[in-house]
Enzyme design. Sequence first.
Site, PDB file in Angstrom:
ATOM      1  N   CYS A 132       0.832  -1.209   0.000  1.00  0.00           N
ATOM      2  CA  CYS A 132       0.000   0.000   0.000  1.00  0.00           C
ATOM      3  C   CYS A 132       0.863   1.254   0.000  1.00  0.00           C
ATOM      4  O   CYS A 132       1.364   1.671   1.054  1.00  0.00           O
ATOM      5  CB  CYS A 132      -0.924  -0.017   1.217  1.00  0.00           C
ATOM      6  SG  CYS A 132      -1.941   1.453   1.348  1.00  0.00           S
ATOM      7  N   CYS A 135      -0.530   4.101   2.170  1.00  0.00           N
ATOM      8  CA  CYS A 135      -0.346   3.928   3.616  1.00  0.00           C
ATOM      9  C   CYS A 135       1.115   4.165   4.015  1.00  0.00           C
ATOM     10  O   CYS A 135       1.391   4.772   5.045  1.00  0.00           O
ATOM     11  CB  CYS A 135      -0.721   2.520   4.054  1.00  0.00           C
ATOM     12  SG  CYS A 135      -2.161   1.827   3.242  1.00  0.00           S
ATOM     13  N   ASP A 136       2.059   3.660   3.233  1.00  0.00           N
ATOM     14  CA  ASP A 136       3.450   3.582   3.692  1.00  0.00           C
ATOM     15  C   ASP A 136       4.443   4.447   2.921  1.00  0.00           C
ATOM     16  O   ASP A 136       5.605   4.566   3.335  1.00  0.00           O
ATOM     17  CB  ASP A 136       3.931   2.112   3.609  1.00  0.00           C
ATOM     18  CG  ASP A 136       3.079   1.198   4.478  1.00  0.00           C
ATOM     19  OD1 ASP A 136       2.571   1.678   5.491  1.00  0.00           O
ATOM     20  OD2 ASP A 136       2.921   0.018   4.116  1.00  0.00           O
TER      21      ASP A 136
END
Length: 307
Positions: A132, A135-136
């Site tokens: 992701c 997300c990261d």
Amino acid sequence: METYDLVILGGGPTGLAAGLYGTRSRLKTLVLERGTIGGQLAVTEDIENYPGIEAITGPELGQKMLDHAEKFGLEMEYVDVESVDLESEIKVVRTDGKEFHAKALVIATGSTHNKLEIPGEDEFSGRGVSYCAVCDGAFFRDRDLIVVGGGDAAVEEGTYLTRFASKVTIVHRRDELRATKVLQERAFANPKMDFLWDSTVEEVKGNGLVASVAVKNLKEDRVYDRPVDGVFIYVGLSPNSQFLEGVLPADEMGHLHVNLKMETKFPGVFAAGDIREQSSRQVASSVGDGATAAIFAEKYIAEHFTE
Ligand SMILES: Cc1cc2nc3c(=O)[nH]c(=O)nc-3n(C[C@H](O)[C@H](O)[C@H](O)COP(=O)(O)OP(=O)(O)OC[C@H]3O[C@@H](n4cnc5c(N)ncnc54)[C@H](O)[C@@H]3O)c2cc1C
């Protein structure tokens, strides 16, 4: 126990569109979601192919879909569906400790990313291995990253990662990308992007955090170590239909068989979006599927249940 008119499994674009159409038809409608609202939208940075909206982040679009449906009375429960009973007229949905009853069901449980299934992948998940970018990505400022895959998700999310990373190398098993042309053109024009063709990642290595990957050049049949700070994996998706195995007919991957009304073999049970066979796996097509399923669910309820 209260019986809902319509219970929808999954709160991605398909489920939320079905929820909007259900509530606007004055059906008592409930969405069951086990994770984040918006489904795959929650892990997508830019959506720029949803008609009428030039550009929007995935999480924003998911939130708008939820707000829209809730305005008309959609109910939400955050639970993991474990099993269903579809044989009787009133359908039963079971979670760990809870049971829901419905006159009609829409299954919209979508799909989940595949793993590479290579040594080091699980060990370094969350320590440099990610699925992701949204997300990261921000954790990898000025870092050297590898993206594995060659489809839309790999190229789109790889391009997004160049906002943070010093360099993003796409590792692809073939000698050309599968991604949509406009995404390819953007990636090729990006000075931070690089490409390793005819190559696979065989192992993720490190000491606590990712330090390198073993890359195999398929043409030369040669394996070598490539230092890297992070590995983002986009190698396809599998349908979330494990809990329906043996219950509903599916293709070999687990995508559910439906007709043009999104009907499954059980009257009053519909399947729509990424979970169904032959889905084009887009937000726009998923929303269309969700609308279709809810419209025919409403007709089914009107025909089979009288007050
Ligand atoms: C990185 C990435 C980028 C993408 N970019 C684009 C793009 O630019 N444009 C585009 O059109 N499409 C894009 N897509 C594809 C698009 O997001 C999907 O086609 C769409 O989200 C499918 O919607 P869905 O509702 O059918 O499934 P999903 O979005 O997968 O939603 C399914 C939901 O069901 C829930 N669920 C699953 N099992 C259960 C259970 N047992 N109990 C309860 N809940 C459950 C899941 O948690 C999930 O929230 C992208 C996908 C990814 C991964």
